[in-house]
Scaffold this motif. Sequence first.
Motif, PDB file in Angstrom:
ATOM      1  N   LEU A 125       0.840  -1.197   0.000  1.00 51.15           N
ATOM      2  CA  LEU A 125       0.000   0.000   0.000  1.00 51.15           C
ATOM      3  C   LEU A 125       0.876   1.248   0.000  1.00 51.15           C
ATOM      4  CD1 LEU A 125      -2.622  -0.933   2.755  1.00 51.15           C
ATOM      5  CD2 LEU A 125      -2.911  -1.088   0.277  1.00 51.15           C
ATOM      6  N   SER A 126       0.458   2.238  -0.750  1.00 49.08           N
ATOM      7  CA  SER A 126       1.147   3.535  -0.693  1.00 49.08           C
ATOM      8  C   SER A 126       0.776   4.213   0.627  1.00 49.08           C
ATOM      9  CB  SER A 126       0.714   4.414  -1.867  1.00 49.08           C
ATOM     10  OG  SER A 126      -0.640   4.826  -1.685  1.00 49.08           O
ATOM     11  N   GLU A 127       1.505   5.251   0.965  1.00 48.65           N
ATOM     12  CA  GLU A 127       1.184   6.002   2.188  1.00 48.65           C
ATOM     13  C   GLU A 127      -0.235   6.577   2.117  1.00 48.65           C
ATOM     14  OE1 GLU A 127       2.779   6.267   5.110  1.00 48.65           O
ATOM     15  OE2 GLU A 127       4.210   4.838   4.286  1.00 48.65           O
ATOM     16  N   VAL A 128      -0.614   7.054   0.949  1.00 45.88           N
ATOM     17  CA  VAL A 128      -1.968   7.605   0.765  1.00 45.88           C
ATOM     18  C   VAL A 128      -3.007   6.507   0.951  1.00 45.88           C
ATOM     19  CG1 VAL A 128      -3.546   8.645  -0.924  1.00 45.88           C
ATOM     20  CG2 VAL A 128      -1.202   9.495  -0.711  1.00 45.88           C
ATOM     21  N   ASP A 129      -2.772   5.336   0.346  1.00 46.76           N
ATOM     22  CA  ASP A 129      -3.705   4.215   0.496  1.00 46.76           C
ATOM     23  C   ASP A 129      -3.782   3.757   1.946  1.00 46.76           C
ATOM     24  OD1 ASP A 129      -4.359   4.170  -2.190  1.00 46.76           O
ATOM     25  OD2 ASP A 129      -2.980   2.532  -2.682  1.00 46.76           O
ATOM     26  N   ARG A 130      -2.645   3.720   2.606  1.00 51.23           N
ATOM     27  CA  ARG A 130      -2.604   3.302   4.015  1.00 51.23           C
ATOM     28  C   ARG A 130      -3.412   4.265   4.884  1.00 51.23           C
ATOM     29  NH1 ARG A 130       3.209   1.659   5.769  1.00 51.23           N
ATOM     30  NH2 ARG A 130       2.899   0.738   3.742  1.00 51.23           N
ATOM     31  N   ALA A 131      -3.247   5.544   4.652  1.00 52.05           N
ATOM     32  CA  ALA A 131      -4.001   6.555   5.418  1.00 52.05           C
ATOM     33  C   ALA A 131      -5.494   6.440   5.112  1.00 52.05           C
ATOM     34  CB  ALA A 131      -3.492   7.952   5.094  1.00 52.05           C
ATOM     35  N   HIS A 132      -5.829   6.205   3.859  1.00 51.75           N
ATOM     36  CA  HIS A 132      -7.234   6.059   3.475  1.00 51.75           C
ATOM     37  C   HIS A 132      -7.838   4.812   4.106  1.00 51.75           C
ATOM     38  CE1 HIS A 132     -10.525   5.596   0.269  1.00 51.75           C
ATOM     39  NE2 HIS A 132     -10.882   6.554   1.080  1.00 51.75           N
ATOM     40  N   LEU A 133      -7.097   3.712   4.091  1.00 50.61           N
ATOM     41  CA  LEU A 133      -7.564   2.479   4.720  1.00 50.61           C
ATOM     42  C   LEU A 133      -7.800   2.699   6.209  1.00 50.61           C
ATOM     43  CD1 LEU A 133      -8.241  -0.528   4.665  1.00 50.61           C
ATOM     44  CD2 LEU A 133      -5.788  -0.997   4.933  1.00 50.61           C
ATOM     45  N   ALA A 134      -6.872   3.365   6.873  1.00 50.88           N
ATOM     46  CA  ALA A 134      -7.034   3.646   8.309  1.00 50.88           C
ATOM     47  C   ALA A 134      -8.289   4.479   8.552  1.00 50.88           C
ATOM     48  CB  ALA A 134      -5.794   4.358   8.848  1.00 50.88           C
ATOM     49  N   GLU A 135      -8.513   5.445   7.705  1.00 47.08           N
ATOM     50  CA  GLU A 135      -9.708   6.296   7.841  1.00 47.08           C
ATOM     51  C   GLU A 135     -10.984   5.466   7.665  1.00 47.08           C
ATOM     52  OE1 GLU A 135     -11.735   9.884   5.277  1.00 47.08           O
ATOM     53  OE2 GLU A 135      -9.551   9.819   5.396  1.00 47.08           O
ATOM     54  N   LEU A 136     -11.012   4.606   6.653  1.00 46.97           N
ATOM     55  CA  LEU A 136     -12.191   3.765   6.411  1.00 46.97           C
ATOM     56  C   LEU A 136     -12.409   2.780   7.563  1.00 46.97           C
ATOM     57  CD1 LEU A 136     -11.744   3.016   2.604  1.00 46.97           C
ATOM     58  CD2 LEU A 136     -13.450   4.528   3.674  1.00 46.97           C
ATOM     59  N   LEU A 137     -11.347   2.157   8.024  1.00 49.31           N
ATOM     60  CA  LEU A 137     -11.481   1.220   9.141  1.00 49.31           C
ATOM     61  C   LEU A 137     -11.951   1.930  10.401  1.00 49.31           C
ATOM     62  CD1 LEU A 137      -8.361  -1.043   8.562  1.00 49.31           C
ATOM     63  CD2 LEU A 137     -10.767  -1.662   8.231  1.00 49.31           C
ATOM     64  N   HIS A 138     -11.484   3.140  10.609  1.00 45.82           N
ATOM     65  CA  HIS A 138     -11.937   3.908  11.766  1.00 45.82           C
ATOM     66  C   HIS A 138     -13.436   4.169  11.689  1.00 45.82           C
ATOM     67  CE1 HIS A 138     -12.058   7.079  14.814  1.00 45.82           C
ATOM     68  NE2 HIS A 138     -10.946   6.519  15.271  1.00 45.82           N
ATOM     69  N   LEU A 139     -13.937   4.483  10.498  1.00 48.41           N
ATOM     70  CA  LEU A 139     -15.387   4.688  10.312  1.00 48.41           C
ATOM     71  C   LEU A 139     -16.180   3.425  10.628  1.00 48.41           C
ATOM     72  CD1 LEU A 139     -15.417   6.794   7.017  1.00 48.41           C
ATOM     73  CD2 LEU A 139     -16.042   7.588   9.314  1.00 48.41           C
ATOM     74  N   ILE A 140     -15.627   2.274  10.268  1.00 49.97           N
ATOM     75  CA  ILE A 140     -16.307   1.008  10.538  1.00 49.97           C
ATOM     76  C   ILE A 140     -16.207   0.657  12.026  1.00 49.97           C
ATOM     77  CG2 ILE A 140     -16.234  -1.481  10.118  1.00 49.97           C
ATOM     78  CD1 ILE A 140     -15.258  -0.774   7.246  1.00 49.97           C
ATOM     79  N   ALA A 141     -15.018   0.836  12.608  1.00 49.22           N
ATOM     80  CA  ALA A 141     -14.779   0.426  13.995  1.00 49.22           C
ATOM     81  C   ALA A 141     -15.474   1.336  15.008  1.00 49.22           C
ATOM     82  CB  ALA A 141     -13.279   0.387  14.272  1.00 49.22           C
ATOM     83  N   PHE A 142     -15.612   2.601  14.664  1.00 53.76           N
ATOM     84  CA  PHE A 142     -16.197   3.594  15.585  1.00 53.76           C
ATOM     85  C   PHE A 142     -17.286   4.385  14.855  1.00 53.76           C
ATOM     86  CE2 PHE A 142     -11.781   2.897  16.850  1.00 53.76           C
ATOM     87  CZ  PHE A 142     -11.971   2.432  18.137  1.00 53.76           C
ATOM     88  N   PRO A 143     -18.444   3.749  14.609  1.00 56.93           N
ATOM     89  CA  PRO A 143     -19.471   4.360  13.768  1.00 56.93           C
ATOM     90  C   PRO A 143     -20.167   5.598  14.341  1.00 56.93           C
ATOM     91  CG  PRO A 143     -20.279   2.313  14.700  1.00 56.93           C
ATOM     92  CD  PRO A 143     -18.823   2.437  15.085  1.00 56.93           C
ATOM     93  N   GLU A 144     -20.001   5.884  15.576  1.00 54.58           N
ATOM     94  CA  GLU A 144     -20.732   7.008  16.173  1.00 54.58           C
ATOM     95  C   GLU A 144     -20.244   8.318  15.702  1.00 54.58           C
ATOM     96  OE1 GLU A 144     -19.971   5.419  19.982  1.00 54.58           O
ATOM     97  OE2 GLU A 144     -21.025   3.729  19.150  1.00 54.58           O
TER      98      GLU A 144
END
Length: 144
Positions: A125-144
């Motif tokens: 993963l590129s740094e941009v992809d890694r940051a985007h993945l982290a952002e998406l996972l955060h949305l899933i993990a902490f939906p509030e």
Amino acid sequence: MARPARTPLDDDLSFLLARANALSLAAGNAALVEFGLRVRSYSVLALAAGGGRPSQRELAEYLRLDPSQVVALVDDLQRRGLVSREPDPADRRANVVVATAEGEGLFARARVAVRAAEQQRHAGLSEVDRAHLAELLHLIAFPE
């Protein structure tokens, strides 16, 4: 089993998340062996070292673990002198978990190893992809 060209699981998000999680956990656990930690105990130590003074109940909720599992993890970390239980000023019936100086030092060293394993595991993963993945996972993990 080698990866087949096409399976019914290719677009199954739950499967893909579970497989990615299993691979990441294996890499994290391998990186933590030298510190006598596993991903779960590392997670408890990380939260205790973060200065938030979490209660065991808060740790269980945040980590999505059964409270009895958290008790066992904290017991082990406390036996090793890495955390202590202190009375919660807001609720005298509860304890908060705080990293000791030794625990903070071990966490800092272990974090470097975990980050290196993460970099290696996700090298595709590129740094941009890694940051985007982290952002998406955060949305899933902490939906509030």
